[in-house]
Motif scaffolding. Structure first.
Motif, mmCIF file in Angstrom:
data_model
loop_
_atom_site.group_PDB
_atom_site.id
_atom_site.type_symbol
_atom_site.label_atom_id
_atom_site.label_comp_id
_atom_site.label_asym_id
_atom_site.label_seq_id
_atom_site.Cartn_x
_atom_site.Cartn_y
_atom_site.Cartn_z
ATOM 1 N N GLU A 148 -1.091 -11.200 -6.372
ATOM 2 C CA GLU A 148 -2.173 -10.745 -6.960
ATOM 3 C C GLU A 148 -3.363 -10.805 -5.988
ATOM 4 O O GLU A 148 -4.804 -10.221 -5.611
ATOM 5 C CB GLU A 148 -3.328 -11.952 -8.017
ATOM 6 N N ARG A 149 -2.826 -11.403 -4.804
ATOM 7 C CA ARG A 149 -4.034 -12.009 -4.253
ATOM 8 C C ARG A 149 -3.738 -10.755 -3.017
ATOM 9 O O ARG A 149 -4.302 -10.140 -2.805
ATOM 10 C CB ARG A 149 -3.523 -13.013 -3.027
ATOM 11 N N ASP A 150 -2.983 -9.836 -1.984
ATOM 12 C CA ASP A 150 -2.654 -9.243 -1.723
ATOM 13 C C ASP A 150 -3.122 -7.592 -3.047
ATOM 14 O O ASP A 150 -3.829 -7.351 -1.711
ATOM 15 C CB ASP A 150 -1.018 -8.451 -1.795
ATOM 16 N N LYS A 151 -3.346 -7.619 -3.769
ATOM 17 C CA LYS A 151 -3.936 -5.858 -4.765
ATOM 18 C C LYS A 151 -5.263 -6.653 -4.761
ATOM 19 O O LYS A 151 -6.080 -5.128 -4.052
ATOM 20 C CB LYS A 151 -3.717 -6.317 -5.829
ATOM 21 N N ASP A 152 -5.777 -7.903 -4.450
ATOM 22 C CA ASP A 152 -7.976 -8.008 -4.250
ATOM 23 C C ASP A 152 -7.797 -6.971 -3.094
ATOM 24 O O ASP A 152 -8.898 -7.243 -2.612
ATOM 25 C CB ASP A 152 -7.997 -9.736 -4.387
ATOM 26 N N ASP A 153 -7.057 -8.309 -2.031
ATOM 27 C CA ASP A 153 -7.230 -7.298 -0.190
ATOM 28 C C ASP A 153 -6.766 -6.294 -0.039
ATOM 29 O O ASP A 153 -7.913 -5.543 0.577
ATOM 30 C CB ASP A 153 -5.960 -8.799 0.653
ATOM 31 N N LEU A 154 -6.227 -5.271 -0.569
ATOM 32 C CA LEU A 154 -6.318 -4.182 -0.422
ATOM 33 C C LEU A 154 -7.040 -3.813 -0.693
ATOM 34 O O LEU A 154 -7.863 -2.426 -0.366
ATOM 35 C CB LEU A 154 -4.799 -3.932 -1.153
ATOM 36 N N ARG A 155 -7.627 -3.691 -2.502
ATOM 37 C CA ARG A 155 -9.325 -3.513 -3.084
ATOM 38 C C ARG A 155 -10.508 -3.894 -1.792
ATOM 39 O O ARG A 155 -11.021 -2.948 -1.842
ATOM 40 C CB ARG A 155 -9.469 -3.969 -4.337
ATOM 41 N N ALA A 171 0.601 -1.203 0.105
ATOM 42 C CA ALA A 171 -0.376 0.125 0.038
ATOM 43 C C ALA A 171 0.763 1.471 0.227
ATOM 44 O O ALA A 171 0.509 2.193 -1.078
ATOM 45 C CB ALA A 171 -0.530 -0.181 1.711
ATOM 46 N N LEU A 172 2.144 1.232 1.017
ATOM 47 C CA LEU A 172 2.891 2.194 0.604
ATOM 48 C C LEU A 172 3.736 2.441 -0.457
ATOM 49 O O LEU A 172 3.689 3.875 -0.903
ATOM 50 C CB LEU A 172 3.779 2.198 2.149
ATOM 51 N N CYS A 173 3.579 1.590 -1.297
ATOM 52 C CA CYS A 173 4.784 1.610 -2.541
ATOM 53 C C CYS A 173 3.717 2.226 -3.489
ATOM 54 O O CYS A 173 3.681 3.097 -3.928
ATOM 55 C CB CYS A 173 4.931 0.531 -2.932
ATOM 56 N N LEU A 174 2.405 1.767 -3.353
ATOM 57 C CA LEU A 174 1.197 2.770 -4.361
ATOM 58 C C LEU A 174 0.561 3.700 -4.004
ATOM 59 O O LEU A 174 0.841 4.463 -5.160
ATOM 60 C CB LEU A 174 0.123 1.128 -4.704
ATOM 61 N N LEU A 175 0.830 4.115 -2.668
ATOM 62 C CA LEU A 175 0.849 5.316 -2.569
ATOM 63 C C LEU A 175 1.172 6.728 -2.539
ATOM 64 O O LEU A 175 1.411 7.545 -3.090
ATOM 65 C CB LEU A 175 0.109 5.078 -1.304
ATOM 66 N N GLY A 176 2.636 6.657 -2.317
ATOM 67 C CA GLY A 176 4.077 6.566 -2.522
ATOM 68 C C GLY A 176 4.672 7.009 -4.175
ATOM 69 O O GLY A 176 5.610 7.948 -4.295
ATOM 70 N N GLY A 181 -10.445 -1.330 0.517
ATOM 71 C CA GLY A 181 -10.861 -0.157 0.322
ATOM 72 C C GLY A 181 -10.178 0.982 -0.304
ATOM 73 O O GLY A 181 -10.902 2.046 -0.924
ATOM 74 N N LEU A 182 -9.220 0.702 -0.870
ATOM 75 C CA LEU A 182 -7.848 1.017 -1.322
ATOM 76 C C LEU A 182 -8.171 0.831 -3.280
ATOM 77 O O LEU A 182 -9.202 -0.310 -3.522
ATOM 78 C CB LEU A 182 -6.513 0.499 -1.189
ATOM 79 N N VAL A 183 -7.932 2.300 -3.518
ATOM 80 C CA VAL A 183 -8.550 2.091 -5.040
ATOM 81 C C VAL A 183 -7.372 2.145 -5.889
ATOM 82 O O VAL A 183 -6.116 3.187 -5.468
ATOM 83 C CB VAL A 183 -9.339 3.424 -5.768
ATOM 84 N N ILE A 184 -6.616 1.258 -6.431
ATOM 85 C CA ILE A 184 -6.093 0.396 -7.166
ATOM 86 C C ILE A 184 -5.800 0.714 -8.547
ATOM 87 O O ILE A 184 -6.683 0.589 -9.191
ATOM 88 C CB ILE A 184 -5.191 -0.251 -6.595
ATOM 89 N N GLU A 185 -5.016 1.728 -9.101
ATOM 90 C CA GLU A 185 -5.248 2.489 -10.325
ATOM 91 C C GLU A 185 -4.440 1.194 -12.048
ATOM 92 O O GLU A 185 -3.625 0.907 -11.114
ATOM 93 C CB GLU A 185 -5.060 3.572 -11.377
ATOM 94 N N THR A 186 -5.367 0.870 -12.984
ATOM 95 C CA THR A 186 -4.014 -0.370 -13.500
ATOM 96 C C THR A 186 -4.203 0.114 -14.703
ATOM 97 O O THR A 186 -4.960 0.892 -15.561
ATOM 98 C CB THR A 186 -4.887 -1.409 -14.100
ATOM 99 N N VAL A 187 -3.399 0.488 -15.243
ATOM 100 C CA VAL A 187 -2.160 1.655 -16.311
ATOM 101 C C VAL A 187 -1.336 1.216 -16.990
ATOM 102 O O VAL A 187 -0.240 0.462 -16.826
ATOM 103 C CB VAL A 187 -1.580 2.974 -15.710
#
Length: 317
Positions: free
Chosen positions: A49-56, A13-18, A59-65
């Motif tokens: 993939e499991r971690d990404k789904d868990d963060l979503r 989460a910190l990596c994706l937010l930072g 409630g964390l909004v993760i964008e795929t680009v």
């Protein structure tokens, strides 16, 4: 194990937010120690993939680009993950509780309960019980289609999908490449509205006619998503609910009760047949075909021709 996973999720989460730019899976693996320790690329990929789904799910909004090289990257923008203070009065809390109660028989039951717990932590009045505020009401939205959950997630994450779809008059399903916009329940059936890439137009799909698995595709949407997706109005139009003309049909006695309920005029012809005048709108030909030999279209001529074409297509397989 639980502590290790929590630490891994926090680091991701910190990596994706930072980050100010999308990070690829390779870059994320190099940045997080737990990923570096994964035994193989497949093991890391499944863990990520499991971690990404868990963060979503949290409630964390993760964008795929997708970048210019076609590589998929991920980021969580701070402005998309920042909420203003939440204040709810008793009526608003009751409405949310009623909405959550709708999903208690669906696969979203856990998410709905979790959302209410988060609202309590954010200041939902302790003396308000959202589940009991309207105890006399027992709303339910049945969700039996396997396609519902992957399509719901695809709508949320703005991810294109591919699935096999069987039209009402087709003998075999056909692949559809769709940019999903919204899901809506209408008259007991779930529908998906989205952009059909193959046809270059907006389309609505009934989930019960989706066969096989819904498969996600990388990349961004090619068509703009409308500010308001009117699934119900679109379905009603395709189903002939917005009819502005009339059609004349012959209907076998004792059959076709849904048609009789819509008829504006009924006349007995004798010999086991009745003559009905019914509203004529888009999609009526597909509906009439479902009644097979019990229906004969008299007029207009274009409706009769459409019904005959559909019957011939079904006969040919």
């Amino acid at each position: 194990m639980a502590i290790a996973k929590a630490e891994r999720l926090m680091n991701l989460a910190l990596c994706l937010l930072g980050t100010r730019r999308p990070l690829s899976k390779r870059e994320l693996r190099e940045s997080i120690e737990a990923y570096l320790e994964a035994g193989s690329d497949d093991s890391f990929s499944r863990m990520f993939e499991r971690d990404k789904d868990d963060l979503r799910e949290l409630g964390l909004v993760i964008e795929t680009v997708e970048n210019l090289d076609g590589e998929t990257g991920y980021l969580a923008r701070r402005d998309s993950n920042r909420l203003p203070p939440i204040t709810l009065d008793a009526e608003e809390a009751a409405a949310l509780g009623l909405a959550a109660k709708v999903w208690q028989q669906a696969r979203l039951a856990g998410a709905a309960s979790g959302a209410l717990q988060k609202l309590r932590a954010a200041g939902l009045p302790e003396d308000v019980d959202p589940y009991e505020a309207h105890g006399a009401l027992e709303p339910r939205i049945p969700v039996h289609e396997a396609a519902f959950e992957p399509l719901m997630l695809a709508c949320r994450d703005r991810r294109p999908v591919v699935f096999d779809y069987r039209k009402a008059t087709a003998a075999r399903p056909e692949p559809r490449h769709v940019e999903p916009w919204a899901l809506e329940c209408w008259r007991g059936h779930w529908y998906l509205a989205g952009w059909d890439r193959d046809r270059g137009a907006e389309r609505v799909f009934r989930l019960s006619r989706i066969t096989g698995k819904v498969r996600s595709r990388s990349g961004q949407f090619t068509a703009a998503v409308p500010d308001v997706v009117t699934v119900r109005e679109t379905v009603a139009g395709w189903a002939g609910e917005t009819a502005d003309r009339s059609a004349l049909i012959r209907l076998r006695s004792g059959s076709g009760y849904p048609l009789r309920a819509k008829a504006t005029a009924v006349r007995e012809l004798g010999g086991g047949w009745d003559e009905l005048e019914i509203p004529y709108g888009h999609g009526l030909d597909a509906w009439l075909v479902e009644f097979g030999p019990d229906v004969v279209v008299l007029e207009p001529a274009e409706l009769r021709a459409d019904v005959v074409d559909r019957l011939q297509a079904v006969a040919k397989g």
